[in-house]
Design an enzyme around this catalytic site. Structure first.
Site, PDB file in Angstrom:
ATOM      1  N   LYS A   1      23.982  52.496 -47.149  1.00 58.60           N
ATOM      2  CA  LYS A   1      25.174  52.148 -47.929  1.00 58.60           C
ATOM      3  C   LYS A   1      26.322  53.133 -47.722  1.00 58.60           C
ATOM      4  CE  LYS A   1      25.638  49.216 -50.394  1.00 58.60           C
ATOM      5  NZ  LYS A   1      25.290  49.111 -51.821  1.00 58.60           N
ATOM      6  N   MET A   2      27.533  52.574 -47.590  1.00 61.97           N
ATOM      7  CA  MET A   2      28.785  53.339 -47.567  1.00 61.97           C
ATOM      8  C   MET A   2      29.740  52.643 -48.536  1.00 61.97           C
ATOM      9  SD  MET A   2      29.284  54.503 -43.567  1.00 61.97           S
ATOM     10  CE  MET A   2      29.251  52.833 -42.889  1.00 61.97           C
ATOM     11  N   ASN A   3      29.636  53.004 -49.794  1.00 61.82           N
ATOM     12  CA  ASN A   3      30.323  52.271 -50.853  1.00 61.82           C
ATOM     13  C   ASN A   3      31.767  52.738 -51.045  1.00 61.82           C
ATOM     14  OD1 ASN A   3      27.882  50.956 -51.358  1.00 61.82           O
ATOM     15  ND2 ASN A   3      27.227  52.555 -52.779  1.00 61.82           N
TER      16      ASN A   3
ATOM     17  N   SER B   1      47.251  60.232 -85.205  1.00 61.41           N
ATOM     18  CA  SER B   1      45.856  60.414 -84.792  1.00 61.41           C
ATOM     19  C   SER B   1      45.574  59.744 -83.451  1.00 61.41           C
ATOM     20  CB  SER B   1      44.908  59.879 -85.870  1.00 61.41           C
ATOM     21  OG  SER B   1      45.244  58.540 -86.206  1.00 61.41           O
TER      22      SER B   1
ATOM     23  N   SER C   1      57.866  68.889 -90.268  1.00 62.66           N
ATOM     24  CA  SER C   1      56.818  69.055 -89.254  1.00 62.66           C
ATOM     25  C   SER C   1      57.083  68.231 -88.004  1.00 62.66           C
ATOM     26  CB  SER C   1      55.456  68.664 -89.835  1.00 62.66           C
ATOM     27  OG  SER C   1      55.106  69.529 -90.884  1.00 62.66           O
TER      28      SER C   1
ATOM     29  N   GLU D   1      47.832  59.037 -81.165  1.00 65.66           N
ATOM     30  CA  GLU D   1      48.632  59.696 -80.140  1.00 65.66           C
ATOM     31  C   GLU D   1      48.003  60.995 -79.647  1.00 65.66           C
ATOM     32  OE1 GLU D   1      53.074  58.011 -81.315  1.00 65.66           O
ATOM     33  OE2 GLU D   1      52.575  60.108 -81.704  1.00 65.66           O
ATOM     34  N   ARG D   2      47.299  61.685 -80.533  1.00 66.64           N
ATOM     35  CA  ARG D   2      46.609  62.912 -80.103  1.00 66.64           C
ATOM     36  C   ARG D   2      45.600  62.599 -78.997  1.00 66.64           C
ATOM     37  NH1 ARG D   2      46.929  67.151 -84.166  1.00 66.64           N
ATOM     38  NH2 ARG D   2      47.920  66.361 -86.056  1.00 66.64           N
ATOM     39  N   ILE D   3      45.094  61.375 -79.010  1.00 68.20           N
ATOM     40  CA  ILE D   3      44.120  60.956 -77.992  1.00 68.20           C
ATOM     41  C   ILE D   3      44.820  60.328 -76.795  1.00 68.20           C
ATOM     42  CG2 ILE D   3      42.140  59.455 -77.530  1.00 68.20           C
ATOM     43  CD1 ILE D   3      41.589  59.594 -80.629  1.00 68.20           C
TER      44      ILE D   3
ATOM     45  N   HIS E   1      43.856  32.456 -52.771  1.00 71.59           N
ATOM     46  CA  HIS E   1      42.670  31.938 -53.467  1.00 71.59           C
ATOM     47  C   HIS E   1      41.389  32.415 -52.769  1.00 71.59           C
ATOM     48  CE1 HIS E   1      45.251  29.222 -55.811  1.00 71.59           C
ATOM     49  NE2 HIS E   1      45.889  29.018 -54.672  1.00 71.59           N
TER      50      HIS E   1
END
Length: 449
Positions: free
Chosen positions: A281-283, A320, A103, A322-324, A150
């Site tokens: 607002k202009m986010n 399993s 397989s 890897e399918r995701i 910083h």
């Protein structure tokens, strides 16, 4: 009913098409066809059977619906594909489907085809983004701005430096994908534990020929699977690429802050709404989405690394996850690449704020230059540092300009004239080799793609 945001919100059509269930099935059928072709060439199965298998190895004949129907009975995905392909073949050709294979020969070889297509889509977009950023680097190589370390004002730099730095990093990400592709996208037809035993003496030749038919280099050695350090490398490369896009978007978000507002993403006031309750607002929503989704991509590095350690010649613990993660990380990385391209294409600059912020500290950012010039004029470096530091602290405390405090020093005239002090205070002339470095990147970039 749609549940996952990839189904309705995130992702591009081209990358979703790669990982679509229909395309994944088609790629597995192509591997079965390549196996039959290779075996026929080596006289392991009849030529007519291979021709029939190849002609029917298509989702036009082997439908996803039929495979799913069989799998509900067999509880085995590849066995279901083998049965569905065999039953649509005329004569006894179906008897030869999947001969000598296991397989994971089908899964890993077909997955290599999917990953190869994914990497090529990503590379095309990384290149496109790099070219946009290189253009910005060229246009802004002399756009002087304040550099921050910083979170504090440090020394003058240029926007060309920022963009050239990003372009150089994007080129490295492109190279990483290219290197990964060579190791990850390989053909495998080596049988149940990697020995090709079921195929007899011709086993290795079948393995080589299948890979050749698929246009993939053959894996040098395997057990039941292509080793998962390759897949971990891919996921880590995507995470690394996502970190670059995160870095770029984060910088733009910071520079779009109200107090700074040197640049930011475009906003259509005729159509776009920044807030459901605050009309003003202009986010930076595009940049924020890039940063947020990058966190999901980076999170897959842990399961990817864990998948390399399997029991003996293989177990199922890798498949399993890897399918995701393989489709999700590919789709999401492509998605935020697309967002970053759009962000950078429509980047808005506010030159008056760039200049205002450059001079915000009343010349304190030129303290290093004062120290260097005093040293060149004969004052000891440590003495010069101490004197300029004292002046800087005084200027910061009183709100005076650094120039005024320096000129009040009794012995400053022994080293610098008022005209020289005035020249030292100009941040536009304290850029070192920045323009040359940007031009070097622009010159080198001609060899990149």
């Amino acid at each position: 009913m749609a549940i996952h945001p990839i189904e309705f919100r995130y992702g591009t059509p081209e990358m979703k098409k790669v990982w679509d269930a229909e395309n994944k099935l088609q790629k597995m059928l192509e591997v079965e066809a390549a196996l039959a072709e290779a075996e026929a060439l080596l006289k392991l199965i009849p030529e007519e059977a291979a021709h029939e298998i190849k002609s029917k190895a298509s989702t036009q004949y082997v439908t996803k619906e039929r495979v799913d129907e069989i799998e509900r009975e067999t509880n085995h995905d590849i066995a279901s594909i083998v049965k569905a392909l065999a039953e649509v073949c005329d004569g006894d050709a179906g008897e030869y489907v999947h001969f000598g294979a296991t397989s994971n020969d089908i899964i890993d070889s077909s997955q290599s085809l999917l990953l190869k297509d994914s990497i090529e889509i990503l590379q095309e977009k990384v290149e496109r983004l790099a070219r946009i950023v290189l253009k910005l680097a060229d246009e802004h190589k002399k756009t002087v701005c304040i550099g921050r370390t910083h979170g504090q004002h440090a020394l003058p730099t240029t926007y060309g430096m920022k963009f050239a730095l990003w372009a150089d990093e994007l080129h490295r990400q492109y190279e990483r994908l290219e290197e990964c592709k060579g190791r990850l996208c390989v053909g495998m037809m080596t049988g149940a534990v990697g020995t090709t035993a079921a195929l007899g003496e011709e086993g290795l030749e079948v393995h080589f020929k299948v890979s050749e038919v698929l246009g993939l280099p053959p894996v040098l050695i395997s057990n039941q699977v292509v080793q998962r350090d390759n897949h971990a490398e891919y996921i880590m490369d995507l995470a690394n690429l996502a970190s670059t896009l995160d870095k770029m978007a984060l910088e733009i978000r910071n520079l779009q802050r109200t107090e700074i507002r040197e640049l930011g993403e475009s906003f259509d006031p005729e159509k776009q709404v920044g807030s459901s309750t605050m009309p003003h607002k202009m986010n930076p929503i595009t940049a924020e989405r890039i940063c947020g989704v990058s966190r999901v991509i980076k999170a897959y590095t842990s399961p990817a690394l864990q998948n390399n350690a399997l029991w003996h010649e293989r177990d199922l613990t890798n498949s399993s996850s890897e399918r995701i993660m393989l489709p999700e990380s590919s789709i999401l990385t492509d998605y935020i690449l697309n967002l970053t391209i759009k962000l950078m294409e429509k980047l808005v600059f506010y030159p008056e704020n760039i200049e205002k912020n450059l001079n915000l500290t009343g010349g304190l950012i030129m303290a290093e230059r004062f120290m260097a010039e005093l040293t060149r004029k004969g004052m000891g470096r440590q003495t010069a540092y101490a004197m300029v530091r004292k002046c800087a602290l005084e200027a910061n405390k009183t709100g005076s300009s650094l120039k005024d405090v320096v000129l009040q020093q009794e012995d400053i005239s022994d080293y610098l004239t008022p005209e020289e002090v005035e020249e030292i205070m100009d941040p536009h002339t304290y850029l070192g080799s920045s323009v040359k470095m940007v031009e070097k990147v622009l010159d080198e970039s001609k060899k990149w793609f």
